[in-house]
Design a protein around this motif. Structure first.
Motif, PDB file in Angstrom:
ATOM      1  N   CYS A 243       0.864  -1.185   0.000  1.00 25.16           N
ATOM      2  CA  CYS A 243       0.000   0.000   0.000  1.00 25.16           C
ATOM      3  C   CYS A 243       0.898   1.231   0.000  1.00 25.16           C
ATOM      4  O   CYS A 243       1.730   1.383   0.892  1.00 25.16           O
ATOM      5  CB  CYS A 243      -0.882  -0.022   1.247  1.00 25.16           C
ATOM      6  SG  CYS A 243      -1.721   1.523   1.604  1.00 25.16           S
ATOM      7  N   CYS A 246       0.758   3.823   3.243  1.00 29.43           N
ATOM      8  CA  CYS A 246       1.423   3.566   4.523  1.00 29.43           C
ATOM      9  C   CYS A 246       2.701   2.752   4.345  1.00 29.43           C
ATOM     10  O   CYS A 246       3.458   2.591   5.302  1.00 29.43           O
ATOM     11  CB  CYS A 246       0.468   2.865   5.491  1.00 29.43           C
ATOM     12  SG  CYS A 246      -0.034   1.224   4.961  1.00 29.43           S
ATOM     13  N   HIS A 296      -4.906  -0.270   1.339  1.00 26.91           N
ATOM     14  CA  HIS A 296      -5.747  -0.629   2.478  1.00 26.91           C
ATOM     15  C   HIS A 296      -6.994   0.246   2.411  1.00 26.91           C
ATOM     16  O   HIS A 296      -6.898   1.438   2.101  1.00 26.91           O
ATOM     17  CB  HIS A 296      -5.023  -0.365   3.803  1.00 26.91           C
ATOM     18  CG  HIS A 296      -3.822  -1.234   4.014  1.00 26.91           C
ATOM     19  ND1 HIS A 296      -2.560  -0.711   4.139  1.00 26.91           N
ATOM     20  CD2 HIS A 296      -3.703  -2.575   4.111  1.00 26.91           C
ATOM     21  CE1 HIS A 296      -1.698  -1.707   4.309  1.00 26.91           C
ATOM     22  NE2 HIS A 296      -2.367  -2.853   4.292  1.00 26.91           N
ATOM     23  N   CYS A 299      -6.677   3.289   4.456  1.00 25.31           N
ATOM     24  CA  CYS A 299      -5.675   4.235   3.961  1.00 25.31           C
ATOM     25  C   CYS A 299      -6.250   5.090   2.832  1.00 25.31           C
ATOM     26  O   CYS A 299      -6.128   6.313   2.850  1.00 25.31           O
ATOM     27  CB  CYS A 299      -4.437   3.494   3.469  1.00 25.31           C
ATOM     28  SG  CYS A 299      -3.452   2.783   4.789  1.00 25.31           S
TER      29      CYS A 299
HETATM   30 ZN   LIG Z   1      -2.056   1.223   3.856  1.00 25.98          ZN
END
Ligand SMILES: [Zn+2]
Ligand SMILES: [Zn+2]
Ligand SMILES: [Zn+2]
Length: 367
Positions: A243, A246, A296, A299
C-alpha cells in the motif's frame, strides 16, 4: 483610522479656571446645548445627545479631509479587488509558501486576537488542540514512517472534522432557535445569540485548521514514503502488494473486492489495535481504484475523504469520490466546506489585508 472618534465626555476633575469653575464642564454644557438644538422642539434622550456629540466631534476632526478620505477609499477598493487574483497567483506559483502562510495566519492570528482581548476560553481550547496536533505532526514527520501512522492520523482528523462539524451544526441550530424566538423561558437573548454565534465560530475555525493540517500531514507522509509525488511520475518503484499510502503490505486479501465488502469501508476499521494484524490473520480489507492500484481500505479512504484528495496517490489518476460518499451527511457537508473557505478569508487573509492597508496609509501619511 477614522473610526476611532475621540472620547467626548469631559474627564472628571478637568482643568479648573481661576474663579473655581470647571472649564471642561462649561464647554461640555455649551456643546450639549448646541447639539440639543438639532432636535427641533422635543427634548432628546441622553443616548441621542451622546451620539450627536460624537457625530459633531467626528465632523470637526475630519473637516476638509474629503479628498484624503476619497483616496483612502480608492486604495481600500483597489486592495480588495487585487486580493483574489493575488492569492490565486501566489497559490499557483509558490504552493509551499502559500500553504505555510495560509496555515500560519489561520493558526496564529485568532489566538493572538483572543489573547489581546482576554478570551481565555478560546486560548485554552486552542492550546489543548495545538498540543494534540503538535504530537500528530511529530508522528507524521518521522523517518522512516511507522506503517500504522497514516491510519492513526486519518482517524484523528476524521474525528476532529466530525466534532467541529457537529459543533458548527449545534451552533447553527441554537442560532435558528433564538432567531425564531423558539426558546422557552429565555431571559438574556443577547447572550444566547452571542453564545450560539461563538459556537458556530468554534466549529468553523477548528474545522478549517483540521482540514489544512490533514492536507499538510498526508503530503508530508507521502513524500517520506516516496511512492507518491505531487506532480509527474513516481520516482520510486512500488513493489507488488504494498500500500503506497502507509508502505505496509496489503496481505493476501486482494481477492476481496470493494463490492463484496462495502461495509469494510467505514471508519470503524481505521486504527484497530495492531495486534489484529498478524501474519496469521491478514484480514485487513483493501480497496482497488479504477486505475487498478490497490490500497488498504482505511488508507485510501483517509487519503480521499479525510485528506480531501481526488487523485490516486500513486498515478494521480482522478478518483471517483462518489464511491466513498455513502451517508447523507457527506453531501450536507458541502455547505460546511464553503463556509470554511469564507472562514479562511475572515480569520486568515482579512486581518493581514487590514494590517497591510494600515501600513500603506501610514507610509502615505494618511491617518
Ligand atoms: Zn495502507
Ligand atoms: Zn479624516
Ligand atoms: Zn493509480
Amino acid at each position: 483610522m477614522d473610526s476611532a472618534a475621540r472620547p467626548l465626555v469631559a474627564a472628571e476633575g478637568g482643568p479648573v479656571g481661576s474663579d473655581g469653575i470647571d472649564i471642561a464642564a462649561v464647554n461640555e454644557a455649551q456643546r450639549r446645548a448646541q447639539v440639543s438644538m438639532l432636535f427641533s422642539g422635543r427634548s432628546p434622550s441622553e443616548d441621542e445627545i451622546r451620539l450627536a456629540l460624537e457625530r459633531e466631534a467626528f465632523k470637526a476632526e475630519h473637516k476638509g479631509h474629503e479628498k484624503k478620505h476619497f483616496v483612502m477609499f480608492l486604495i481600500f477598493v483597489a486592495v480588495l479587488a487585487m486580493l483574489p487574483p493575488t492569492v490565486r497567483y501566489w497559490r499557483r506559483r509558490h504552493p509551499v509558501s502559500y500553504r505555510l502562510a495560509s496555515i500560519g495566519s489561520i493558526c496564529l492570528i485568532p489566538p493572538y486576537f483572543a489573547l489581546a482581548n482576554q478570551y481565555f476560553r478560546f486560548v485554552t481550547i486552542w492550546l489543548i488542540y495545538a498540543a494534540a496536533n503538535t504530537y500528530i505532526l511529530y508522528l507524521a514527520t518521522r523517518t522512516p514512517l511507522y506503517p500504522r501512522t497514516p491510519r492513526r492520523i486519518y482517524q484523528w482528523f476524521a474525528l476532529t472534522n466530525k466534532v467541529s462539524y457537529m459543533i458548527f451544526l449545534i451552533g447553527m441550530v441554537l442560532f435558528c432557535f433564538c432567531f425564531f424566538n423558539a426558546v422557552p423561558g429565555l431571559t438574556d437573548t443577547e447572550l444566547f445569540v452571542e453564545n450560539s454565534m461563538l459556537t458556530v465560530f468554534y466549529g468553523l475555525y477548528f474545522g478549517l485548521v483540521s482540514r489544512d493540517l490533514v492536507a499538510l500531514c498526508s503530503e508530508k507522509m507521502a513524500a517520506t514514503l516516496g511512492y507518491a509525488v505531487s506532480n509527474g511520475l513516481p520516482t520510486k518503484y512500488l513493489p507488488h502488494g504494498v500500500c503506497c499510502i502507509c508502505g505496509d503490505e496489503l496481505g493476501n486479501t486482494s481477492s476481496r473486492s470493494n463490492n463484496s465488502d462495502r461495509n469494510s469501508m467505514s471508519f470503524e476499521h481505521i486504527g484497530e489495535p495492531s495486534s489484529s494484524m498478524t501474519k496469521e490473520a491478514p484480514m485487513e480489507p483493501t480497496h482497488k481504484l479504477e486505475c487498478e492500484h490497490e490500497f488498504h481500505a482505511c488508507c485510501i479512504r483517509g487519503w480521499c475523504v479525510v485528506g480531501k484528495k481526488d487523485t490516486c496517490p500513486f498515478c494521480l489518476e482522478k478518483v471517483n469520490l462518489a464511491m466513498f460518499k455513502r451517508n447523507p451527511w457527506d453531501k450536507q457537508e458541502m455547505h460546511y466546506v464553503s463556509a470554511l473557505e469564507y472562514m479562511r478569508f475572515l480569520v486568515g487573509w482579512q486581518p493581514l489585508v487590514l494590517m497591510l492597508l494600515a501600513g500603506v496609509f501610514w507610509v502615505l501619511g494618511l491617518e
